[in-house]
Design an enzyme around this catalytic site. Structure first.
Site, PDB file in Angstrom:
ATOM      1  N   HIS A 103       1.820   2.803  -3.860  1.00  0.00           N
ATOM      2  CA  HIS A 103       1.597   3.770  -2.778  1.00  0.00           C
ATOM      3  C   HIS A 103       0.622   3.236  -1.730  1.00  0.00           C
ATOM      4  O   HIS A 103      -0.591   3.442  -1.868  1.00  0.00           O
ATOM      5  CB  HIS A 103       1.012   5.056  -3.365  1.00  0.00           C
ATOM      6  CG  HIS A 103       2.002   5.881  -4.117  1.00  0.00           C
ATOM      7  ND1 HIS A 103       2.764   6.857  -3.512  1.00  0.00           N
ATOM      8  CD2 HIS A 103       2.365   5.874  -5.419  1.00  0.00           C
ATOM      9  CE1 HIS A 103       3.544   7.432  -4.424  1.00  0.00           C
ATOM     10  NE2 HIS A 103       3.337   6.847  -5.591  1.00  0.00           N
TER      11      HIS A 103
ATOM     12  N   CYS B  26       7.814   4.695  -3.656  1.00  0.00           N
ATOM     13  CA  CYS B  26       7.910   5.349  -4.960  1.00  0.00           C
ATOM     14  C   CYS B  26       9.240   6.107  -5.068  1.00  0.00           C
ATOM     15  O   CYS B  26      10.283   5.489  -5.106  1.00  0.00           O
ATOM     16  CB  CYS B  26       6.685   6.236  -5.176  1.00  0.00           C
ATOM     17  SG  CYS B  26       6.450   6.699  -6.899  1.00  0.00           S
TER      18      CYS B  26
ATOM     19  N   GLU C 110      -0.056   4.435   1.083  1.00  0.00           N
ATOM     20  CA  GLU C 110      -0.777   5.536   1.751  1.00  0.00           C
ATOM     21  C   GLU C 110      -1.998   5.982   0.941  1.00  0.00           C
ATOM     22  O   GLU C 110      -2.880   6.649   1.458  1.00  0.00           O
ATOM     23  CB  GLU C 110       0.173   6.713   2.019  1.00  0.00           C
ATOM     24  CG  GLU C 110       0.480   7.613   0.828  1.00  0.00           C
ATOM     25  CD  GLU C 110       1.533   7.032  -0.128  1.00  0.00           C
ATOM     26  OE1 GLU C 110       1.884   5.845  -0.006  1.00  0.00           O
ATOM     27  OE2 GLU C 110       1.993   7.797  -1.006  1.00  0.00           O
TER      28      GLU C 110
END
Lengths: 83, 231
Positions: free
Chosen positions: B203, B86, B205
């Protein structure tokens, strides 16, 4: 000598400018007609330099290293000496 | 093995990355402040998402010119894996480690939602644990995720197999409707020519535990760790 540079950063022609497009649409809602609206950013930089050529060189370098992204932007610089 | 997680003023996904690396995967990882100039002791680097320096100037532009980035470049040159997620992807393009630029979404709105991605290549340190063509669900959260590169650059990315992820619909088609931000060729993630630097807008994560709805992202990190172990 002290100089004032005005730097205008614009998206290259053909790059999408969603903010400009939104403003254009809003103008049309108000009854105005515009063929196109493009946004730009202006930076005013005051700096010391021995003469106007070295001031320009300096600001040119600032644009290339940080203020503009050459992949997506064009920039223009106008310079004047100030008191 | 130890991974550096870079922190700029305004990073906000740093602790999520730390959670995935340390708590979920049990890997040694360390938060590193942007003034640090030497990352030689680490085996890999993650540049997390967020709004470094308030997105002033351009997203990622200021962070790309901080002292730590010289060392990130050095680690990349040494062949260590570097991931920018990002805002981290924006930092990597601004620093010249990755080609192209990330500009305002074609519909200028912050989009935060799940996205389908297609794995375009498994020949990278970050996708070895996927299958080519596999469809993943990994969320996006950005306003400047519109990937732009000129035609010659796009052609060379394709030719060198550097496009890693594309936005697709649930059936795996890279349509305009499935493109959340206007990115050229639906590009969601690319690698460097040498393939050891990855930038991606989604993302991973936030999709690394089943309890979050998807664990697809975990394999990005697991692939990276396997690559490090085999170096």
């Amino acid at each position: 000598m002290q100089y004032q540079a005005e730097v205008i950063i614009e998206l290259k022609a053909g790059m999408l400018d969603p903010e400009g497009t939104t403003v254009k649409r809003a103008l049309e809602h108000l009854g105005y007609e515009a063929d196109s609206v493009r946004t730009a950013k202006k930076y005013t930089i005051v700096l010391q330099a021995s003469d106007i050529h070295s001031a320009r060189e300096n600001v040119e370098e600032m644009c290339q290293k940080l203020i503009a992204n050459p992949i997506i932007h064009n920039y223009s610089i106008s310079l004047r000496e100030i008191e | 093995m130890s991974i550096a997680v870079v922190q700029f003023g305004g990073s906000n996904c740093d602790l999520d990355i730390m959670h995935v690396l340390k708590d979920v995967m049990g890997v040694d990882a360390e938060l590193v402040w942007y003034k640090e100039e030497n990352l030689d002791r680490f085996d890999g680097v993650v540049i997390p998402g967020g709004f470094s320096y308030g997105d002033y100037l351009r997203a990622g532009a200021i962070a790309a010119r901080t002292p730590i980035m010289n060392s990130v470049k050095k680690q990349a040159d040494a062949g260590k894996p570097v991931i920018g997620i990002c805002n981290g992807f924006q930092v990597l393009t601004e620093s010249g480690l990755l080609a192209g630029a990330l500009t305002t979404n074609s519909y200028p709105k912050f989009r935060c939602e799940p996205a389908y991605l297609r794995v375009e290549t498994t020949d990278t340190p970050f996708t070895s644990m996927f299958h080519k063509g596999e469809i993943l669900s990994i969320p996006i959260a950005h306003m400047e995720g519109n990937y732009y590169a000129d035609e010659p650059t796009l052609a060379s990315l394709e030719k060198n197999d550097q496009v890693v992820f594309r936005y697709v619909d649930r059936n795996g088609n890279a349509t305009d409707e499935a493109n959340p931000n206007g990115s050229r060729e639906n590009i969601a993630g690319i690698v460097s020519k040498r393939k050891n630097v990855l930038g991606m807008m989604p993302h991973p994560e936030r999709a690394s535990e089943e309890v979050l709805g998807s664990a697809d992202g975990l394999r990005v990190f697991r692939s990276m760790l396997e690559y490090i172990s085999n170096r």
